[in-house]
Write a protein that holds these residues in place. Sequence first.
Motif: not given
Lengths: 996, 187, 100
Positions: B24-44, B79-83
Motif C-alpha cells: 500500500l501507499m505509505p500513510k502518515t503514521r503517528l504513535s500516540l501515548r497517553a494516560r486514559t484520563a486524557a482520552v476525552p481531551a484527545i478525542s476533542r 493514528l493513520l492520516t494524510d500528510v
Amino acid sequence: MSQYRVQGKGRVSHGKPVSFSFDGKTVTGLGGDTVASALLAQGTHLMGRSFKYHRPRGVVTAGSEEPNALIGTSRGPGRFEPNTRATMAEIWPGLTATSQNRWPSLEFDIGAVNDRMHKLFPAGFYYKTFMWPKSFWDKVYEPVIRSAAGLGVSPSVEDPDHYASRYLHTDVLIVGGGPAGLAAARSAAEAGAKVTLVDENTEAGGSLLSEPGVEINGQPAWSWLESELASLTALGVTVMTRTTAIGYYHQNMVGLCQRVTDHLAAPQDDQPRERLWRVRAEHVVLAQGALEKPLVFDGNDRPGIVLAGSALTYLNRYGVRVGNAAVVVTSHDSAWFTAFDLAAVGTTINAIVDTREAVREDLLAQAAALGIEVLTGHTVTGTSGRLRVNSIRVNPITGSTVGQGRDIACDCVLMSGGWTPTLHLFSHTKSKLAWDAEGKTFLPAETLEDCQIAGAGRGLWGIEAALVDGAEMGAKAASALGKAAASATYSVASDRTGTGEAQKELPTDKDLTSTRAFVDFQNDVTAKDLRLAVREGMRSIEHVKRYTTNGMATDQGKMSNINGLNIAADALGKPAPEVGLTTFRPPYTPTTFGALCGYHKGAHFDVTRKTPIDPWAEENGAVFEPVAQWRRARYFPNTGEDMDTAVMRECIATRASVGMFDASTLGKIEVVGPDAVEFMNRMYTNPWTKLAPGKCRYGLLLGEDGFIRDDGVIGRLSDDRFHVTTTTGGAARVMDMMEDYLQTEWPDLNVWLTSTTEQWATIALNGPNARKLLEPFVEGLDLSAEAFPHMSNAICTVAGFPARLFRVSFTGELGFEINVPARHGQALWEKLWDAGQQYDICAYGTETMHVLRAEKGYIIVGQDTDGTVTPHDAGISWAIGKKKPDFVGKRSLERPDIVAPGRKQLVGLLTQDGSKLEEGAQIVLDPNQPIPMKMVGHVTSSYESDAVGKPIAFAVIEGGFDKIGETVHIPMPDRTIAATITGTVFYDPAGDRLKM
Amino acid sequence: MTVIPFDFRPGTLVESAGVSIRILMPKTRLSLRARTAAVPAISRALGVAVPEKIGQRASGEGANAETEILCLGPDEWVLLTDVEQVGTITAAMDAIYKEHPHSLVDVSDREITVEIFGDKATDLLTLGWPRNPLSVPIGEARRTVFDGASVVIWHDSETSWRLNGWRSFMPHLLGLLVTGCRELSAE
Amino acid sequence: MLLITCPYCQETLPEAEFTYAGEAHIARPADPSSYSDEAWRDFLFVRSNVKGAHFERWRHFHGCGRFFNAVRDTVTDRFLTVYKAGEPKPDLAKLLEDAE
C-alpha cells in the motif's frame, strides 16, 4: 497376478498395476499398495536386516509401528529418505526403494556374522567393552560401531524439497479415523462443533478397512464408511489423511505432520513435501486404537512371522495372503479370525496354537468346521528357517511343565500377544495411566487436558463398542464446548469381538540362556537381555531401558514396551504397576527435520533484517556479516582485495579525508514527556538535568546488578524529548528494560517510549572533510565548529529531506550522523556518495568502524564487556553522575565483590613482536608455570592499525590498571606471545581531531 | 525461496487465484501515548472518538475522514492520516500537552503495510500467525506476532486483511507470504 | 506452547505473543542505598524457585506491551490466575481451592 494376490479382494486397484524398483529389481504392485504389501504379494517377506545382529527380518506389521521393514526411498538427488517404513510407503510409478543395513545384499549380508557371535554382544556390551584406551573412542570404536551398526544412510545432498507449516484452530480435534473417531466426529459435528479428523493412513476407516464383513446399521462396512465420510464432509468435518499426530502439548496443542507429495508420481513444484500443522483444539478426542503385541519366544523374529492382525489387514485391505501354509500362535481371540479369513481364500492353516487352556466354543467350532487343528494350552519353543520361517516347534503345557515338542511346517506364522492401547499422545502431556490387572496393560486415567479417549485406546474391543464409545466421547467434547449434543446409536452385525490373556516370555523347555526371544525387534533386544540388565543391578525401568536400549529405536517401543515391562517386572519380582512405564516422548513416529524446519531454511533460516541502504551495499559488492538479526556491510572490497587489505584502505581513507557508514541499525528510542529528564536520570548512570536541548551526551546503562548493559549517544531535542541511541544488538532489550521500569517501578512518571529505530535511516560521515562534504546539503543550520560543536544535535533539512543531525563521532574524527526518514535513506546516501567523489569518499563497513573506534579506545558493549564488567572495570567511571541519589545499578557498584581488588579491568595490549593477537586468547602472567596455567584474562578486541603503525588490542586482565607497562603472555598452539599492557587510547589522546 | 525487492514500491506484489498481496501507499503514521484520563481531551482535539478497548478502531469525519485511530494498548494508539493533516493534528495535540501530557511521535517510515485479499487470505495468514484469525472481529486490528516478528494485523472484511510490520522485517515476512500464495494455489 | 490470558487485552492468546519476565512481587526499593549488602543481594539474586504455584511476571510483548502478573503451577504449567501490574497479590489458598 501372483499366487499371493487374491483377485478382487481388498481396496487396491486390481486393474491398475504400478511398477517400482526394490533393490534394483522391478516390482509390480497395484494402485493403493504399500511397498510392504506389494512385496508380500510377490511372496517376499525379507525386507531388512536387524540393527545389531544383522538378522534377516521380514515385515511384521501393516502400520506405522513397523520395526523391521525399514527401507530407503528416493525420487532423485537429495530426495532420498532412509528408515522409511515399507508398511507406510505408498508405491508410485518410478519409486526407487532399497533395503538397508546389509552388504553386499539383503539375502547375503557379511554383517550377519554378528549374529553368530551374539553371545559376545549382550546388553551393555558397548558400555563394558569400549571403555579404554580413551584415545580409541574417537578414532576406532565410534567410527567402526557407527558403520557396522545402525539404520539407513543419511542423505549427503541438500534436500531440494520445500516444507510448509500452518496454524489451525478447531473446536474438536479427533486423532484416528477408525470407528471410534468417525463416530466422535459425527456427534461433535452434529452438535455444531468445528471438527477436524486426522488419520495417519492413506484413507480413514481404521479397523473397518480390515473388516469388510462387518455390517453397520444394516450396511456393509465399506459402503457405510463411504457414505459416512461423505456425510461428515457435508457436516463440515475436515478430514485429513496421511496426517500423523506427532506430539501433544499442554493446553491442547497438537502437532500434525501431513505428508503431501510422497505418494505422488509427479508433484507440482509449489507443493510442499510435508506440512507441519500446529493445532490448537478446544477439545481433543484420541481415537488411536490399539497396537498388537508380538509373542516372545525363541526365534520369533524370522521373516514370515507376522502379527495376526496385520496379516488380516494385508488380506482384507490389500488382497494379499502372507503365505500358503500358516501356523497361528496366539493368546487372544482376534488371531483366530485371521486364520478363518485366510483359510477361506486358500491358505492352509496348519494349526492354531493358543497359549490359553480354554477358548471360546464358537471359535473352536468354526476351526473344527474348517478342519483346522487346534492346540490349546500350548507354547512355542522355537522356529527354523534362515531367510524365511519353515517350521515352528510347539509344546503342550501341563500346569507348569512344558511337554514334548513337535515341529509343524509352515511358510508363515501369525502371532498375537493381545493388544496395547495406544497411549503415546495421551502421555505426552504427563497425563496419568492406571494399570489394568486383568488386561496386564496400562489404560488412560487422569489428564489435565480437555481430552477424551475413545474406543480401543481405552481398552474397549470390537467395532460396535468403538462406535458407541466414540459417539459418546464426541458428544462429551461438544457438551464441554457448551453445545447440546446427542450420540448416535449404532447396530453392528458380524462384529468379531474377543478377549485375550497377556503373556510374558512364553514358557519353554530350552535353556533360557540360549534362547533368542526378541522383545524389541528394531533394537535387537531379547528377553534374556532384560533379565541380564536386572541381574546386573538395574532397578528402575528407565535404567533397564537405557542399558538394553529396549524401546529406544525409531518405533519408540510401540511393540515392545508392555512385553518389556512384564518381563522386567517378573525379573525384578515386582508387580508391573510398581515398575511402571518409561516416558513416552514426541514424536509419535519419526518425523523429518524438513517438516520441523518448515520455511526456516536457506535465506529464511532466521529473520534477516535489512537497512534502507542495504540494496546499495549489495550492488557495491559489500561483504555482509550478521549482527543480531541484521545483516550489515562488513567491508567493501575492491577487486582482488581481501578483508585486511580492504579494511586498511577504508581506515586510511576515512582518517585522511572522509568515510561514509550505514549506522541505521543503531537502536533509537524517543523518550517524550514532562518527566523525560527524570526518567533518563533514573535509567542511565549519567546526569541529564543540565544537558541543554541541542546537545548530546554519551549514555551508559547498567543492569541493577551494576554491570554494563548498553551504551549510546543521547541527544536532547527539547526539554521534554530525548533521542536515545542504543547498540544494534541491544535495541529491543533496552526498550524492554525501560518499559519494565516505567510500567512496574515508576508508573507515576509522565513519560513514554517509542521505538524509532526503523523510522530513521542513519548515515555517519567521518573524517576531516566531513563538514565540507555535508555543508552544501544542509539548510537552516550553521555547521561551523563554533556554532555546531562536537556533541551537538539539530533538526534541519539535508538534501531537501527532513533530518535530525548529530555531530558525534565513533572514529575520533570530525563526525556527523544524519538521520532521515527511512524511505529517503538510500537517496541521501547516493547524493552524498556522488558529491563525496571530489574528496575520494570511501564507504566503510563494520570492520573498519571497529578498528577506528579501537584506536580511540572506545568500547563496544558485548565485545569488550561480557555482562560482568562494571563502569570502573571498563575504565569509564567518568560516565557516572556521582551526585545523583540513585540510578539503575548504583547500589550494586558498592557490592563487596565489585569493590574487591583483583577484578578484571579493560586495558590495551601491544605485542612485543608486533604480531596481531587472536580475539578470545587467554592471558597468563608467567608463561613457564605448569599446566593448567592460571589465566588472568583474555583478549577482547584485536586489529591491525595503520594509524598506530602496529597491531593493537584490548584485553580484560585481573588488576590490569595497576599493571600498565608490565609484560603478560599469551600462549598459542605454536608459540607464546609477549605483550605490554597499555592504556586503551592509542590515537589522538587529546581529541584534537574531534574538535576540527 | 523468494527474495523480495527492497524498494517497497506500492502495487501488486503477487497475484494468485485464491489470494493476492499488494503493497500500500505509505500513510502518515503517528504513535500516540497517553494516560486514559486524557482520552476525552484527545478525542476533542483530534475530532475522533478515541477507542479505549484494545484492538478497536475509529475513523474521523468530514475533513478528518482519512484519519484512522487504533488502540494498541491501554496507553497506546496509532493514528493513520494524510500528510496534509499532520500539521493540524500536531498543533491540536500541542495545545492540550500541558494539561494532558502525552507523547506523539512520527513513525511513518518505521512500517510497511500490505493488503492481503482473496478467498484464501485468511488461510494465508495461518502460515505464520499463531492466534486464531477469526478471533479478530472484522473492523478491528491487533498487534501480534507473525513468524516471530511484531506486526499489526487489520481485519477489514471477510476476505481482506492488512498487515503492517517494521520495515527491516518485511523482506522476510513478504518472502514467506509469497511462498504461501504459491502453495495455496497448488492446493 | 501455552495459552496465556492477558489481563489488559482480556483475551487468551498463544504464548508466542508473550515474554517471560521472572518472579513477581519483587519491588525495587525506593532507596537502594539504605539496603545492607545482604538485603541487596537478596533483592538481586534470591528467588523462590517453587515447585507448584509460582507468582511470576509476563509481558504481552507482541501485543499491548504491558507487563502483568500471573500465578502458574510449575508442575502442571497451568495458570491459576493473571492480574495487572500493581494489583495486590492474590490469596494463594483461595486460588488453589478454586482450582480444585
